[in-house]
Design a protein around this motif. Sequence first.
Motif, PDB file in Angstrom:
ATOM      1  N   THR A  49       2.605   6.633  -0.021  1.00 20.67           N
ATOM      2  CA  THR A  49       1.281   6.223  -0.486  1.00 20.67           C
ATOM      3  C   THR A  49       0.246   6.462   0.608  1.00 20.67           C
ATOM      4  O   THR A  49       0.466   6.145   1.769  1.00 20.67           O
ATOM      5  CB  THR A  49       1.277   4.734  -0.894  1.00 20.67           C
ATOM      6  N   HIS A 100      -5.470  10.061  -7.760  1.00 16.29           N
ATOM      7  CA  HIS A 100      -4.752   9.539  -8.918  1.00 16.29           C
ATOM      8  C   HIS A 100      -5.688   8.770  -9.855  1.00 16.29           C
ATOM      9  O   HIS A 100      -5.684   8.980 -11.072  1.00 16.29           O
ATOM     10  CB  HIS A 100      -3.624   8.628  -8.444  1.00 16.29           C
ATOM     11  N   LEU A 124      -0.304  11.808  -6.331  1.00 15.63           N
ATOM     12  CA  LEU A 124      -0.621  10.697  -5.424  1.00 15.63           C
ATOM     13  C   LEU A 124      -0.774  11.158  -3.975  1.00 15.63           C
ATOM     14  O   LEU A 124      -0.646  10.364  -3.054  1.00 15.63           O
ATOM     15  CB  LEU A 124       0.473   9.620  -5.526  1.00 15.63           C
TER      16      LEU A 124
END
Length: 201
Positions: free
Chosen positions: A42, A50, A82
């Motif tokens: 992440t 996203h 992502l």
Amino acid sequence: MIDACAKETPHERLRRDRGALLRKLDGLSEYDARRPLTASGTNLLGLVEHVVTAEARYFGGVFGRPSPEPLCRWRDADGSDLWATADEIRERIVGFYRRAAEHADATIGALPPDAPGHVPWWPEPWSRTNLFSVLVHVLGETARHAGHADGLREGLDGRTGVRAEHESPVDERARAAHRAKIERAARAAASVAAGRPPHAA
């Protein structure tokens, strides 16, 4: 029928959370904006990419108002929506978010809350929905990812908060003392749960 006023509050909150998410990129180097900050990779720019693609789809084709420009990758099996590739320019992703938000705001403004929509990637019978339900869904997703971004940014340089005016300089000594107090409480609770005196932690 859903009251037309019902969409005003979630729409305003969506605008607020969009801004909060974008602010997490302010002042960051290209590396810090893109680097993986969790075990699953992440990262801040990936969260923005996203969310913008999701918003463009939900307030676009779902209501017969497709995005006027090509959409980014989305929900690929490898998670490629992502994160941003080396050749994807941050300013273009942010600019697309602003334009997609304008398009979404136009859709929200033009349609009544109970305007029908079809979300083909949702299972039946939920795929047949309305503007109000989609607005609540997108607000939830945006708030969730803005929260993720807040935690990631705090880990980078200590900055937190929804708005710039809510931020204050980070007092590292006070923050460390506060964290240590919470750590002591957690260890004491673990000791009690294990049947040991709290000071044994």
